[in-house]
Design a protein around this motif. Sequence first.
Motif, PDB file in Angstrom:
ATOM      1  N   PRO A 149       0.815  -1.223   0.000  1.00 29.08           N
ATOM      2  CA  PRO A 149       0.000   0.000   0.000  1.00 29.08           C
ATOM      3  C   PRO A 149       0.843   1.264   0.000  1.00 29.08           C
ATOM      4  O   PRO A 149       0.349   2.327  -0.390  1.00 29.08           O
ATOM      5  CB  PRO A 149      -0.825  -0.121   1.292  1.00 29.08           C
ATOM      6  CG  PRO A 149      -0.163  -1.166   2.113  1.00 29.08           C
ATOM      7  CD  PRO A 149       0.617  -2.044   1.202  1.00 29.08           C
ATOM      8  N   PRO A 153      -2.909   1.475  -4.383  1.00 26.48           N
ATOM      9  CA  PRO A 153      -4.053   0.677  -3.961  1.00 26.48           C
ATOM     10  C   PRO A 153      -4.060  -0.735  -4.554  1.00 26.48           C
ATOM     11  O   PRO A 153      -3.406  -1.003  -5.560  1.00 26.48           O
ATOM     12  CB  PRO A 153      -5.246   1.471  -4.492  1.00 26.48           C
ATOM     13  CG  PRO A 153      -4.703   2.193  -5.680  1.00 26.48           C
ATOM     14  CD  PRO A 153      -3.274   2.506  -5.369  1.00 26.48           C
ATOM     15  N   ARG A 154      -4.801  -1.611  -3.930  1.00 33.68           N
ATOM     16  CA  ARG A 154      -4.957  -2.982  -4.416  1.00 33.68           C
ATOM     17  C   ARG A 154      -5.516  -3.032  -5.839  1.00 33.68           C
ATOM     18  O   ARG A 154      -5.067  -3.797  -6.687  1.00 33.68           O
ATOM     19  CB  ARG A 154      -5.898  -3.752  -3.449  1.00 33.68           C
ATOM     20  CG  ARG A 154      -6.381  -5.101  -3.900  1.00 33.68           C
ATOM     21  CD  ARG A 154      -5.374  -6.221  -3.763  1.00 33.68           C
ATOM     22  NE  ARG A 154      -4.189  -6.167  -4.612  1.00 33.68           N
ATOM     23  CZ  ARG A 154      -3.273  -7.116  -4.691  1.00 33.68           C
ATOM     24  NH1 ARG A 154      -3.374  -8.195  -3.945  1.00 33.68           N
ATOM     25  NH2 ARG A 154      -2.237  -7.004  -5.470  1.00 33.68           N
TER      26      ARG A 154
END
Length: 275
Positions: A149, A153-154
Motif C-alpha cells: 500500500p 491501492p490494491r
Amino acid sequence: MAFTYAQYEQSAACIWEKLNGFTPRVALILGSGLGSLGDRVEDAVAVPYGDVPRFRESTAPGHRGRLVFGTLAGQRVAVMQGRVHHYEGRSYEEVVYPLRVLRLLGCDTLVVTNAAGCANPDWNAGDLMLISDQIKLFSESPLRGENLPEFGPRFPDCSHLYSPRLREIARAAAREEGIALREGVYFYCYGPQFETPAEVRAARLLGGDAVGMSTAPEVIAAVHCGMEVLGFSLLSNMAAGLQAHPLTEREVLEAGEAAQERFARLVLGCLERLA
Ligand code: HPA
C-alpha cells in the motif's frame, strides 16, 4: 518471490548514496536500439544495474543495462538504458522493480519507449507512435500477490494509463518539431518469439495498432505508484503477416538506429515542455 517495501527502500538508498543530493523527477526507459539518448545526459552519474541490489541485468540485444542520472532538456532525469523483460525469465515483479525504486528516489513522471511491430496496415515501418492505451490480457499482472500500500491501492484505476495531459504535450512537441506522429494502442505479447500472422490479426481485431514485448507491465506499476506516464513506440517493422520477409532482431535494431535522431528530438521536445 515477493519483494518487501524495505527491499525497495534499500535499493533506493544504495543509489541515493551515489547521487550527491540529486533528485530525479522524470524516469525514462529506453528500448531496443533507442538507448543513445542516455549518452546526452549532462552532469551524468551512471550506475550499472549490477551495482544495485536486486536489479537484474538485461540480456536483450541493444540494452546497455545501466541507470544514468543528470539533466536532459532542462529536466532532472533518471534514464534506464535498457530494461529487463519477462521473456528473459524474470518475473513481472522483477521487471518493474527498478521503476518502483526510481519512484522512491523522487520520479513522478515516466517516459517509456520501445520498438514494436506495426499491426496497423495503414501505417508504415519507421513510423513513431504515441501510445494512447494498452492491451495486456493474457498474462499476469506485475501487481499480483500481496499489495504494497506504500506504493498504491490494491485495485488501481487504469482508465488513463497514458496521461492525456502528457499526450497533448507530445502532440504539440511533434507538431512544432515537424515530426509525424501516429497515435494508437500497444498490444503486449509475451515473446520472445515474434508473433504469428494469426496473432497479429487477432491483436488488430482486438484494437491493437502495435505489438511488442515490453512496456505494459512497467506502465501498470508506474500508474499504481502514482506516476504520470508518456509512452512512444518506434514501429520498427511491419508485424508478422504484413511484410513479405521474415522478422529478425537485426532489423529491429537497425530501425532503432535509423530513427534515433528523430526519436531523440521528439523526446527532448517533450521534456522541454514538461511543466
Ligand atoms: N513484435 C514484437 N515485438 C517487436 C516487434 C514485433 O514485430 N518489433 C520490435 N519489437
